[in-house]
Design a protein around this motif. Structure first.
Motif, short mmCIF file in Angstrom:
data_model
loop_
_atom_site.label_atom_id
_atom_site.label_comp_id
_atom_site.label_asym_id
_atom_site.label_seq_id
_atom_site.Cartn_x
_atom_site.Cartn_y
_atom_site.Cartn_z
N ILE A 133 116.10 44.48 16.72
CA ILE A 133 117.10 44.45 17.78
C ILE A 133 118.30 45.31 17.40
O ILE A 133 118.76 45.29 16.25
CB ILE A 133 117.56 43.01 18.07
N GLY A 134 118.80 46.06 18.36
CA GLY A 134 119.97 46.88 18.13
C GLY A 134 120.98 46.73 19.26
O GLY A 134 120.71 46.06 20.26
N GLU A 135 122.11 47.38 19.09
CA GLU A 135 123.17 47.36 20.11
C GLU A 135 123.57 48.79 20.44
O GLU A 135 123.92 49.56 19.54
CB GLU A 135 124.39 46.58 19.61
N LYS A 163 120.35 43.82 12.38
CA LYS A 163 119.94 43.20 11.12
C LYS A 163 120.62 43.84 9.91
O LYS A 163 121.14 43.15 9.03
CB LYS A 163 118.42 43.27 10.97
N SER A 164 120.63 45.18 9.87
CA SER A 164 121.17 45.87 8.70
C SER A 164 122.62 46.32 8.89
O SER A 164 123.31 46.62 7.92
CB SER A 164 120.31 47.09 8.37
N GLY A 165 123.07 46.38 10.13
CA GLY A 165 124.41 46.87 10.41
C GLY A 165 124.52 48.38 10.40
O GLY A 165 125.59 48.93 10.63
N LYS A 166 123.41 49.05 10.13
CA LYS A 166 123.40 50.50 10.05
C LYS A 166 123.42 51.13 11.44
O LYS A 166 122.79 50.63 12.36
CB LYS A 166 122.15 50.97 9.29
N ILE A 168 122.34 54.23 13.71
CA ILE A 168 121.33 55.29 13.69
C ILE A 168 121.32 56.02 15.03
O ILE A 168 121.84 55.55 16.03
CB ILE A 168 119.92 54.72 13.42
N SER A 169 120.69 57.20 15.02
CA SER A 169 120.52 57.98 16.25
C SER A 169 119.15 57.67 16.84
O SER A 169 118.15 57.59 16.12
CB SER A 169 120.64 59.48 15.97
N VAL A 170 119.12 57.48 18.15
CA VAL A 170 117.86 57.13 18.81
C VAL A 170 117.71 57.93 20.11
O VAL A 170 118.68 58.46 20.64
CB VAL A 170 117.80 55.63 19.14
N ARG A 171 116.48 57.98 20.60
CA ARG A 171 116.20 58.54 21.92
C ARG A 171 115.94 57.39 22.88
O ARG A 171 115.19 56.46 22.57
CB ARG A 171 114.98 59.47 21.89
N VAL A 172 116.54 57.43 24.05
CA VAL A 172 116.40 56.36 25.03
C VAL A 172 115.08 56.51 25.78
O VAL A 172 114.86 57.51 26.46
CB VAL A 172 117.57 56.37 26.03
N ASP A 173 114.20 55.51 25.64
CA ASP A 173 112.91 55.53 26.32
C ASP A 173 112.95 54.79 27.65
O ASP A 173 112.23 55.13 28.59
CB ASP A 173 111.83 54.90 25.43
N SER A 174 113.74 53.72 27.74
CA SER A 174 113.89 52.94 28.96
C SER A 174 115.18 52.16 28.88
O SER A 174 115.96 52.33 27.93
CB SER A 174 112.69 51.98 29.13
N SER A 175 115.42 51.30 29.85
CA SER A 175 116.65 50.51 29.84
C SER A 175 116.62 49.40 28.79
O SER A 175 117.62 48.73 28.56
CB SER A 175 116.88 49.89 31.22
N LYS A 176 115.47 49.22 28.12
CA LYS A 176 115.35 48.16 27.13
C LYS A 176 114.87 48.65 25.77
O LYS A 176 114.96 47.92 24.78
CB LYS A 176 114.38 47.08 27.63
N LYS A 177 114.34 49.87 25.72
CA LYS A 177 113.71 50.34 24.47
C LYS A 177 114.19 51.72 24.08
O LYS A 177 114.37 52.59 24.92
CB LYS A 177 112.19 50.34 24.63
N VAL A 178 114.39 51.90 22.74
CA VAL A 178 114.78 53.20 22.20
C VAL A 178 113.90 53.50 20.99
O VAL A 178 113.34 52.61 20.36
CB VAL A 178 116.26 53.22 21.77
N THR A 179 113.81 54.80 20.66
CA THR A 179 113.03 55.24 19.51
C THR A 179 113.95 55.95 18.54
O THR A 179 114.67 56.88 18.91
CB THR A 179 111.92 56.20 19.92
N PRO A 180 113.98 55.53 17.27
CA PRO A 180 114.88 56.14 16.28
C PRO A 180 114.47 57.56 15.96
O PRO A 180 113.28 57.89 15.93
CB PRO A 180 114.75 55.23 15.08
N ILE A 181 115.46 58.39 15.69
CA ILE A 181 115.21 59.77 15.26
C ILE A 181 114.83 59.77 13.78
O ILE A 181 114.05 60.58 13.32
CB ILE A 181 116.45 60.65 15.48
N ALA A 182 115.37 58.81 13.04
CA ALA A 182 115.04 58.66 11.61
C ALA A 182 114.60 57.21 11.36
O ALA A 182 114.35 56.46 12.30
CB ALA A 182 116.27 59.00 10.76
N ASN A 183 114.49 56.82 10.09
CA ASN A 183 114.06 55.47 9.73
C ASN A 183 115.01 54.42 10.31
O ASN A 183 116.24 54.62 10.31
CB ASN A 183 113.98 55.33 8.19
N ILE A 184 114.50 53.29 10.81
CA ILE A 184 115.34 52.29 11.45
C ILE A 184 116.01 51.36 10.45
O ILE A 184 116.88 50.58 10.82
CB ILE A 184 114.52 51.45 12.46
N ASN A 185 115.60 51.39 9.19
CA ASN A 185 116.19 50.45 8.22
C ASN A 185 117.60 50.86 7.82
O ASN A 185 117.95 52.02 7.89
CB ASN A 185 115.31 50.38 6.97
#
Length: 216
Positions: free
Chosen positions: A175-177, A194-197, A199-216
């Motif tokens: 889960i992210g914000e 979870k980690s507080g990190k 990150i940069s992501v691509r928006v796939d929908s109004s509920k889901k995104v895909t990270p450009i790099a590792n999500i941790n």
């Protein structure tokens, strides 16, 4: 100065506001002379049911004004009626006046035949308008334009999202914000809860995104 001059001034002003209405004024009525351009304003802010027509003058004694009622310019239109080859394209209009910040609900919007010159930036589907907020006060029977409504973001700042990454056939999610407003396929910043990190992501929908790099 005649009613025809007053009517033309009102129609020109309504055209600027993209409002479909006609003034109830006799074209043969005679008014005082006016050496300046007539000024037309709504009697009440955001409500064009009645307008005030003013002949401005530096000498207030010579200044005059008159109030004129407006009526629907398309009284015989059939709301939401099926299109026929003889009908103009239908655009989304308001059935009631709204104030800035109000949410447009399905009961106050409908499809109505468009007039010539009123289609630019119009909406043609009610679902593209319902649920959005007005950026300004709007009048009944006014065709809606993109500038009249808040931007329809797929994601908004502070919204929770599912961060999903696929690695070697495995799907990892957390889960992210969202930290930005965004549309589909935009690259934005998201905070991993979870980690507080961040990150940069691509928006796939109004509920889901895909990270450009590792999500941790």
């Amino acid at each position: 100065m005649t009613g025809l001059n007053v009517k033309e001034a009102i129609l020109n002003r309504l055209s600027e506001e993209e409002i479909l209405a006609i003034p109830k004024v006799s074209e043969n009525r005679v008014y005082y002379a006016c050496a300046t351009k007539l000024v037309v304003t709504p009697k009440y802010e955001g409500n064009w049911d009645t307008v005030t027509v003013i002949c401005p003058n530096s000498n207030k004694v010579l200044e005059w004004s008159v109030m004129i009622r407006l009526v629907d310019a398309t009284p015989k239109m059939e709301i939401n009626s099926p299109s026929t080859p003889n009908n103009s394209p239908k655009v989304v209009v308001l059935l009631a006046s709204v104030k800035k910040g109000e949410v447009l609900t399905p009961d106050i919007i409908a499809l109505a035949p468009s007039l010539r010159g009123s289609r630019l930036s119009s909406f043609y589907r009610i679902e593209d308008v319902a649920g959005r907020r007005a950026t300004q006060s709007l009048s009944a029977m006014q065709p809606l334009r993109a500038r009249h409504l808040e931007y329809d973001w797929a994601l908004t700042n502070g919204q929770p999202v599912l961060i999903v990454q696929r690695i070697s056939g495995l799907e990892i999610s957390t889960i992210g914000e969202s930290l930005d407003n965004a549309q589909i396929n935009d690259i934005i910043r998201v905070k991993n809860i979870k980690s507080g990190k961040i990150i940069s992501v691509r928006v796939d929908s109004s509920k889901k995104v895909t990270p450009i790099a590792n999500i941790n």
